[in-house]
Design a protein around this motif. Structure first.
Motif, mmCIF file in Angstrom:
data_model
loop_
_atom_site.group_PDB
_atom_site.id
_atom_site.type_symbol
_atom_site.label_atom_id
_atom_site.label_comp_id
_atom_site.label_asym_id
_atom_site.label_seq_id
_atom_site.Cartn_x
_atom_site.Cartn_y
_atom_site.Cartn_z
ATOM 1 N N HIS A 186 -16.120 -4.460 14.828
ATOM 2 C CA HIS A 186 -16.204 -3.138 14.226
ATOM 3 C C HIS A 186 -17.577 -2.902 13.615
ATOM 4 O O HIS A 186 -18.087 -3.750 12.910
ATOM 5 N N MET A 187 -18.142 -1.743 13.881
ATOM 6 C CA MET A 187 -19.330 -1.303 13.158
ATOM 7 C C MET A 187 -18.894 -1.002 11.721
ATOM 8 O O MET A 187 -17.749 -0.644 11.501
ATOM 9 N N ALA A 188 -19.806 -1.151 10.758
ATOM 10 C CA ALA A 188 -19.408 -0.904 9.375
ATOM 11 C C ALA A 188 -20.254 0.207 8.754
ATOM 12 O O ALA A 188 -21.412 0.390 9.127
ATOM 13 N N ASP A 189 -19.650 0.922 7.836
ATOM 14 C CA ASP A 189 -20.362 1.979 7.109
ATOM 15 C C ASP A 189 -21.619 1.456 6.436
ATOM 16 O O ASP A 189 -22.609 2.168 6.305
ATOM 17 N N LEU A 202 -6.305 5.771 0.887
ATOM 18 C CA LEU A 202 -4.970 5.449 1.405
ATOM 19 C C LEU A 202 -3.986 5.165 0.275
ATOM 20 O O LEU A 202 -2.863 5.659 0.284
ATOM 21 N N LEU A 254 -15.174 5.274 7.287
ATOM 22 C CA LEU A 254 -14.961 6.622 7.813
ATOM 23 C C LEU A 254 -16.113 7.096 8.686
ATOM 24 O O LEU A 254 -15.905 7.733 9.710
ATOM 25 N N ALA A 301 -9.103 1.333 9.656
ATOM 26 C CA ALA A 301 -10.175 1.683 8.718
ATOM 27 C C ALA A 301 -9.600 1.943 7.335
ATOM 28 O O ALA A 301 -10.226 1.622 6.324
ATOM 29 N N LEU A 302 -8.388 2.516 7.270
ATOM 30 C CA LEU A 302 -7.826 2.847 5.962
ATOM 31 C C LEU A 302 -7.101 1.659 5.344
ATOM 32 O O LEU A 302 -7.187 1.435 4.142
ATOM 33 N N ILE A 303 -6.376 0.894 6.157
ATOM 34 C CA ILE A 303 -5.567 -0.195 5.584
ATOM 35 C C ILE A 303 -6.402 -1.435 5.289
ATOM 36 O O ILE A 303 -6.293 -2.038 4.235
ATOM 37 N N PHE A 304 -7.250 -1.824 6.250
ATOM 38 C CA PHE A 304 -8.014 -3.058 6.050
ATOM 39 C C PHE A 304 -9.466 -2.801 5.669
ATOM 40 O O PHE A 304 -10.237 -3.754 5.544
ATOM 41 N N ALA A 305 -9.864 -1.521 5.561
ATOM 42 C CA ALA A 305 -11.274 -1.179 5.343
ATOM 43 C C ALA A 305 -12.150 -1.781 6.431
ATOM 44 O O ALA A 305 -13.273 -2.194 6.190
ATOM 45 N N ASP A 306 -11.637 -1.849 7.659
ATOM 46 C CA ASP A 306 -12.432 -2.293 8.805
ATOM 47 C C ASP A 306 -13.305 -1.141 9.246
ATOM 48 O O ASP A 306 -12.809 -0.132 9.715
ATOM 49 N N VAL A 327 -8.243 4.423 13.138
ATOM 50 C CA VAL A 327 -8.145 5.169 11.882
ATOM 51 C C VAL A 327 -7.300 4.383 10.885
ATOM 52 O O VAL A 327 -7.692 4.175 9.729
ATOM 53 N N VAL A 328 -6.151 3.903 11.355
ATOM 54 C CA VAL A 328 -5.259 3.174 10.452
ATOM 55 C C VAL A 328 -5.913 1.881 9.967
ATOM 56 O O VAL A 328 -5.840 1.533 8.790
ATOM 57 N N MET A 335 0.831 -1.207 0.000
ATOM 58 C CA MET A 335 0.000 0.000 0.000
ATOM 59 C C MET A 335 0.862 1.251 0.000
ATOM 60 O O MET A 335 0.561 2.221 -0.680
ATOM 61 N N PHE A 393 -17.994 -8.778 8.295
ATOM 62 C CA PHE A 393 -18.979 -8.259 9.255
ATOM 63 C C PHE A 393 -20.257 -7.820 8.545
ATOM 64 O O PHE A 393 -21.359 -8.170 8.967
#
Lengths: 270, 349
Positions: free
Chosen positions: B2-5, A134, B104, B96-101, B93-94, A14, A85
């Motif tokens: 994790h809650m998801a968008d 990212l 936003l 959410a950005l790296i693994f899309a866990d 934050v990291v 990445m 999830f």
């Protein structure tokens, strides 16, 4: 290969992608942050039965994907891994909402299936927007962008340090895990007890490392603030990018595309 | 978890973002007041430590499945609640950005569930009451286990409530609670045991870490009463603004709030409501219009929603094709132009 070393490679990939130079990469991180946020809000604000309205939203991730030359298969792989999830909570919808909502040919489709597909589409849209942010910007630039947008410096420094030391500690942890796997036999030796020893070792090493880093930083004149020579400039390209996407999002949000199509239909009829 | 968008509505996300941002802002102020520079690299490295530690799995005896540490409580004990909250937020934050866990918008929820609840509520109220100043083995064990269980129960319940109020998932409240709470009881127990055993190992090897860092940041208690009042106020404000927007464009927002309280949003805000109605009319008289606005889908019985005729199918397909063309075209044109410019500048040199 252990999960940790895969993650290590993944994060390096990445960062490599974020270091490329394309039109999108060169934009000010602030405008990418802003547009990504607005995009996510747009997607999330749709009704859960609104499938067709979600489809035009794919324009944004597709545009980034092509303009920034991010490999499509790479993004898909990450999306599939992250989807668990949303999939788990979405898959129950068809069981609870069985009312028939529309017919595809002669096959009845229940509201539950429609909202399930809508959840998965939402997931694909929002997650790919975050991943693309990212891979086109990089952690360092995102933190600097956040700072310019008014996020307190303590938090920005925290993000910055975290993304710097992520590599080091993930690498170290993957070595610890490899050693543990070599020592253990089947499931034996992978339990709670060995993990707590492993974690406290990792903790104490990290703690000492932090002290050394601080001493080294003090030697180089650190006084609690970070300074950077990179200057961001909000120019014409940024304004065009932001404004045109905002116009697009408003257009998508109010079903503009289908409106245009039906207008076209009407013109044909007369 | 994790809650998801994908499962969140704008109203819930706004409220949780406001709550988390408030707590983060308060923590930043406390850190600036009470902490010296030397903790800045420590916080960063501890964030990386938690990130790596979460990736190390262990096998749960007897079941064959595996788990990992979450680390919020461990961080709160070592860095104090405020710095710990900041570290957890940065890790989220990291991730959410790296693994899309998560994502936003769900980040506000996640920071609240995984950061604010353990660090600012459970740690000062429970852990510090049990452990006090006398750090003994028994106090560490009981304090960690009880705090971890309670904070994970609260966190899991918060996930349930957030999902419920968002109204994207169909899961019924009781079923979801019965699924989440027992699982998180087990996870909390394991988390507590793991935290306690790591703390005891640290105490044996480097006792000064636990005593030195415990009190320097946490001289003042977190004003829980003020915090709760702020959350309620923000809820009211966002609810008010949200309902105003919702009557302008009746969708997810109105839908979710209407799901909870039966007829809160039936009051029309006159000019907005009328323009919205006009917009809807304009878009629905047209023939062959396959995707009616969502308001109609809600107001009418749902059976009438998408009766497929050839016109709507065609317009749907055309819509998809147009989207793809638009995206690909834009991307390719811009890429080409950029390449040309790059080659020109390269030649110029």
């Amino acid at each position: 290969m252990s999960k940790l070393s895969e993650i290590f490679i993944d994060i390096s990939d990445m960062e490599k992608m974020a270091g490329r130079s394309s039109l999108v990469h060169r934009l000010d991180p602030r405008c990418k942050l802003l547009v990504t946020l607005l995009f996510t809000i747009t997607v999330v604000s749709f009704n859960r039965y609104d499938l067709m309205a979600l489809i035009p939203c794919f324009t944004y991730p597709l545009f980034l994907l092509i303009a920034a030359e991010i490999p499509f298969t790479y993004l898909m792989k990450k999306l599939v891994l992250a989807s668990i999830f949303a999939l788990m909570l979405g898959i129950v919808n068809p069981f609870f909402d069985r009312e028939t909502m529309l017919y595809l040919g002669s096959v009845p489709i229940s509201g539950g299936w429609v909202s399930f597909i809508s959840i998965m589409l939402r997931f694909a849209l929002t997650a790919s927007a975050a991943l693309l942010l990212l891979t086109t910007t990089g952690m360092y630039n995102i933190s600097r962008g956040l700072e310019k947008l008014g996020v307190p410096q303590v938090f920005v420094m925290q993000l910055f340090f975290l993304s710097r030391y992520l590599f080091l500690l993930t690498d170290e942890a993957s070595r610890l895990v490899r050693a543990r796997a070599a020592r253990s036999f089947g499931q034996r030796g992978l339990g709670l007890n060995s993990l707590s020893h492993l974690l406290s070792t990792l903790f104490m090493r990290s703690f000492d490392r932090a002290e050394n880093i601080y001493i080294a930083m003090r030697c180089r004149g650190f006084n609690g603030r970070m300074r950077s020579v990179t200057k961001f400039r909000w120019g014409g390209a940024e304004t065009i990018f932001t404004v045109s996407w905002i116009v697009f999002f408003i257009f998508f949000r109010f079903n503009g595309l289908s409106y245009v199509i039906s207008l076209y239909h009407q013109l044909n009829i007369y | 978890m994790h809650m998801a968008d994908a499962l969140i509505s704008p109203g819930v996300s706004g409220l949780m973002w406001a709550a988390s941002a408030g707590a983060l802002g308060y923590s930043v102020r406390k850190i600036n007041q009470f902490m010296d520079d030397s903790k800045i690299p420590l916080m960063g490295v501890m964030g990386a430590f938690i990130f790596a530690a979460q990736m190390i799995n262990f096998t749960i005896p007897g079941t064959g499945s595996s788990g990992h540490i979450c680390g919020s409580l461990l961080l709160a004990v070592i860095l104090g609640p405020y710095a710990a909250l900041l570290v957890i937020a940065s890790v989220l934050v990291v991730q959410a950005l790296i693994f899309a866990d998560g994502g936003l918008l769900a980040l506000g929820c996640n920071i609240f569930n995984i950061g604010v609840i353990p660090c600012l509520l459970a740690y000062p109220l429970i852990y510090r009451t049990i452990v006090c100043r006398h750090i003994t083995g028994i106090r560490l064990w009981s304090g960690s286990v009880i705090t971890a269980i309670i904070s994970l129960q609260l966190g899991a319940f918060a996930v349930v409530l957030e999902t419920l109020f968002s109204g994207i998932s169909e899961l019924p409240f009781t079923g979801f609670v019965l699924l989440m709470q027992p699982i998180h009881l087990a996870i909390g127990l394991v988390e507590g045991l793991l935290t306690a055993s790591v703390l005891i190992l640290i105490k044996n090897a480097r006792p000064e870490i636990l005593t030195e860092y415990k009190d320097n940041v946490t001289k003042q208690r977190f004003p829980i009463k003020g915090f709760i009042i702020t959350i309620i106020l923000t809820a009211l404000i966002i609810g008010g603004i949200g309902s105003w927007f919702a009557s302008a464009r009746p969708d997810g927002l109105e839908w979710s709030i209407a799901g909870v309280t039966d007829n809160e949003l039936s009051v029309p805000a006159e000019p907005l409501h009328q323009t919205a109605a006009k917009l809807q009319q304009a878009s629905s008289i047209l023939p062959g219009y396959g995707f009616k606005t969502t308001a109609e889908a809600n107001n009418e019985t749902r059976s009438g929603w998408g009766e497929v005729n050839s016109g709507s199918t065609v317009s749907g397909l055309v819509g998809i094709a147009l989207t793809l063309l638009l995206a690909a075209g834009l991307g390719i044109i811009l890429k080409q132009r950029f390449k040309q410019r790059r080659t020109v500048t390269a030649k110029g040199r």
